[in-house]
Design a protein around this motif. Structure first.
Motif, short mmCIF file in Angstrom:
data_model
loop_
_atom_site.label_atom_id
_atom_site.label_comp_id
_atom_site.label_asym_id
_atom_site.label_seq_id
_atom_site.Cartn_x
_atom_site.Cartn_y
_atom_site.Cartn_z
N GLY A 253 0.83 -1.21 0.00
CA GLY A 253 0.00 0.00 0.00
C GLY A 253 0.86 1.25 0.00
O GLY A 253 0.66 2.18 -0.81
N ALA A 254 1.85 1.28 0.90
CA ALA A 254 2.75 2.43 0.97
C ALA A 254 3.64 2.53 -0.27
O ALA A 254 3.89 3.62 -0.80
CB ALA A 254 3.61 2.33 2.23
N SER A 255 4.11 1.37 -0.75
CA SER A 255 5.01 1.37 -1.91
C SER A 255 4.31 1.86 -3.17
O SER A 255 4.89 2.60 -3.97
CB SER A 255 5.57 -0.04 -2.14
OG SER A 255 6.30 -0.48 -1.02
N VAL A 256 3.08 1.44 -3.37
CA VAL A 256 2.31 1.88 -4.55
C VAL A 256 2.12 3.38 -4.52
O VAL A 256 2.26 4.07 -5.54
CB VAL A 256 0.95 1.15 -4.60
CG1 VAL A 256 0.01 1.83 -5.60
CG2 VAL A 256 1.14 -0.32 -4.99
N PHE A 257 1.82 3.93 -3.33
CA PHE A 257 1.62 5.38 -3.21
C PHE A 257 2.90 6.13 -3.56
O PHE A 257 2.88 7.14 -4.28
CB PHE A 257 1.19 5.74 -1.79
CG PHE A 257 0.98 7.23 -1.58
CD1 PHE A 257 -0.22 7.82 -1.91
CD2 PHE A 257 2.00 8.02 -1.07
CE1 PHE A 257 -0.41 9.19 -1.72
CE2 PHE A 257 1.83 9.37 -0.88
CZ PHE A 257 0.62 9.96 -1.21
N MET A 258 4.05 5.63 -3.08
CA MET A 258 5.31 6.33 -3.28
C MET A 258 5.83 6.22 -4.71
O MET A 258 6.36 7.19 -5.27
CB MET A 258 6.37 5.78 -2.32
CG MET A 258 6.24 6.30 -0.90
SD MET A 258 6.49 8.07 -0.74
CE MET A 258 8.21 8.24 -1.21
N VAL A 261 2.20 6.32 -7.89
CA VAL A 261 1.44 7.57 -8.02
C VAL A 261 2.41 8.68 -8.40
O VAL A 261 3.43 8.86 -7.73
CB VAL A 261 0.73 7.92 -6.68
CG1 VAL A 261 0.02 9.25 -6.79
CG2 VAL A 261 -0.24 6.82 -6.29
N TYR A 265 1.10 14.41 -7.57
CA TYR A 265 -0.14 14.15 -6.84
C TYR A 265 0.08 13.94 -5.34
O TYR A 265 -0.86 13.65 -4.62
CB TYR A 265 -0.85 12.93 -7.42
CG TYR A 265 -1.37 13.16 -8.82
CD1 TYR A 265 -2.61 13.77 -9.04
CD2 TYR A 265 -0.61 12.79 -9.93
CE1 TYR A 265 -3.08 14.00 -10.33
CE2 TYR A 265 -1.07 13.00 -11.22
CZ TYR A 265 -2.30 13.61 -11.41
OH TYR A 265 -2.76 13.83 -12.69
N HIS A 266 1.32 14.07 -4.86
CA HIS A 266 1.52 14.03 -3.40
C HIS A 266 2.63 14.99 -3.01
O HIS A 266 3.62 15.17 -3.72
CB HIS A 266 1.82 12.61 -2.90
CG HIS A 266 2.79 11.82 -3.72
ND1 HIS A 266 4.14 11.78 -3.48
CD2 HIS A 266 2.59 11.00 -4.78
CE1 HIS A 266 4.73 10.98 -4.34
NE2 HIS A 266 3.82 10.49 -5.15
N GLN A 270 3.36 14.51 2.66
CA GLN A 270 2.76 13.19 2.49
C GLN A 270 3.84 12.13 2.25
O GLN A 270 3.74 11.02 2.78
CB GLN A 270 1.77 13.22 1.32
CG GLN A 270 0.51 14.01 1.60
CD GLN A 270 -0.36 14.14 0.36
OE1 GLN A 270 0.13 14.29 -0.77
NE2 GLN A 270 -1.67 14.08 0.55
N ASP A 271 4.87 12.48 1.50
CA ASP A 271 5.98 11.55 1.27
C ASP A 271 6.66 11.19 2.58
O ASP A 271 7.03 10.03 2.80
CB ASP A 271 7.01 12.17 0.31
CG ASP A 271 6.49 12.27 -1.11
OD1 ASP A 271 5.49 11.59 -1.42
OD2 ASP A 271 7.09 13.00 -1.91
N VAL A 274 4.33 8.72 4.52
CA VAL A 274 4.31 7.39 3.90
C VAL A 274 5.66 6.69 4.09
O VAL A 274 5.72 5.49 4.37
CB VAL A 274 3.94 7.48 2.41
CG1 VAL A 274 4.04 6.12 1.74
CG2 VAL A 274 2.52 8.02 2.25
#
Length: 313
Positions: A253-258, A261, A265-266, A270-271, A274
């Motif tokens: 979940g965290a890896s996909v966001f970092m 994405v 968009y972040h 936020q980085d 995460v």
């Protein structure tokens, strides 16, 4: 060439995790407690797996390697962050930054691959129990662990060498609490767009391929569980697999966001959050997830504590 030499001889300044927070001491205390808890719980889990013969199985061997990664992850970032906070000094040398990038990339990629291989272990255990000892013999387990480390080292060597090859002649302030490739590339005075695109593509591959194996493995596992007639067998299989699925969800979940994405968009804040999640929170939760939901680990812990109590008397 002069620009590159300037990068090598100059320090970077890290923006502390607590620099934008009003309650720094409280947050620092929480991070410190989680760091100590994570180190202790993962070390205890590795110790139990080594000491208890009942845990000398392929699943627990792979789990001990996961705990090893979860010990390494926080050690790369949290002590430096704590030192910066206590000394009010946030600089990091070029070599220190290179070391952080290398070991974080190594651990991150290797752990992702290991989680995928652990899902294969559960697939074999549930769908092919009679062939489990052959398909998951010790040599195969060693090969799995070796592959995860080898891919991690290879990826870390490539990413670290290319990232640090760019000249960093603009700002020296890294908007992150440790050196991470995306945060560092923003400081380069060269065009890094092609490399960032390559990083995004490789990040997608590194995440999607293991996730595909995990999804395929657990698709077969769930189908096999549905066909089981024994309620006790279904419960045992589901409990064991659900622990691994929970860990996979936290990590990916965290890896996909970092890494999947786009950066637009972040925000840097936020980085930071995460990054703290996958470098500290997840490694702290992993051993608790496996131990609290696993009777064999709990029994091994009780056995060790009982022996220690008898010796003290």
């Amino acid at each position: 060439m002069g620009e590159v030499n300037q990068s090598v001889t100059s320090d970077f300044l890290l923006v502390g995790l607590f620099s934008r927070s009003g309650s720094c001491e409280l947050l620092f205390s929480l991070v410190a407690v989680m760091f100590i808890m994570g180190l202790l719980s993962n070390t205890v889990l590795i110790f139990l797996i080594c000491m208890d013969p009942r845990l000398h199985t392929p699943m627990y061997f792979l789990l001990s390697q996961l705990s090893l990664f979860d010990v390494g992850f926080p050690l790369i970032t949290i002590p430096k962050m704590a030192s910066d906070f206590l000394q009010i000094e946030s600089s990091i040398s070029f070599g220190g930054c290179a070391a952080q990038i290398f070991f974080l990339t190594l651990m991150g990629v290797a752990e992702g691959i290991l989680l995928a291989l652990m899902s294969y272990d559960r697939y074999v255990a549930v769908c092919h129990p009679l062939q489990y000892t052959v398909l998951m013999r010790h040599q195969v387990c060693l090969l799995m662990v070796g592959c995860s480390w080898m891919v991690g080292v290879l990826n870390a060597c490539i990413q670290t060498s290319i990232t640090l090859h760019f000249p960093y002649c603009a700002s020296r302030i890294v908007d992150h609490f440790f050196c991470e490739v995306p945060a560092l590339l923003k400081l380069s005075c060269a065009d890094t767009s092609a490399y960032q695109l390559a990083l995004s593509i490789s990040g997608v591959l590194i995440l999607v391929l293991p996730l595909s194996l995990i999804a395929t493995s657990y698709g077969h596992v769930l189908a096999a569980i549905q066909r089981m007639r024994s309620k006790e067998a279904r419960h045992k299989a589901f409990t064991t697999c659900s622990s691994h699925i929970t860990v996979v969800g936290l990590y990916y979940g965290a890896s996909v966001f970092m890494y999947m994405v786009p950066g637009a968009y972040h925000s840097p804040q936020q980085d930071n959050v995460v990054s703290l999640f996958y470098s500290l929170v997840t490694p702290t939760l992993n051993p608790l997830i496996y131990s609290l939901r696993n009777r064999e680990v709990r029994m091994a812990f009780i056995k060790v504590v009982s022996k220690a109590g008898l010796r003290s008397k």
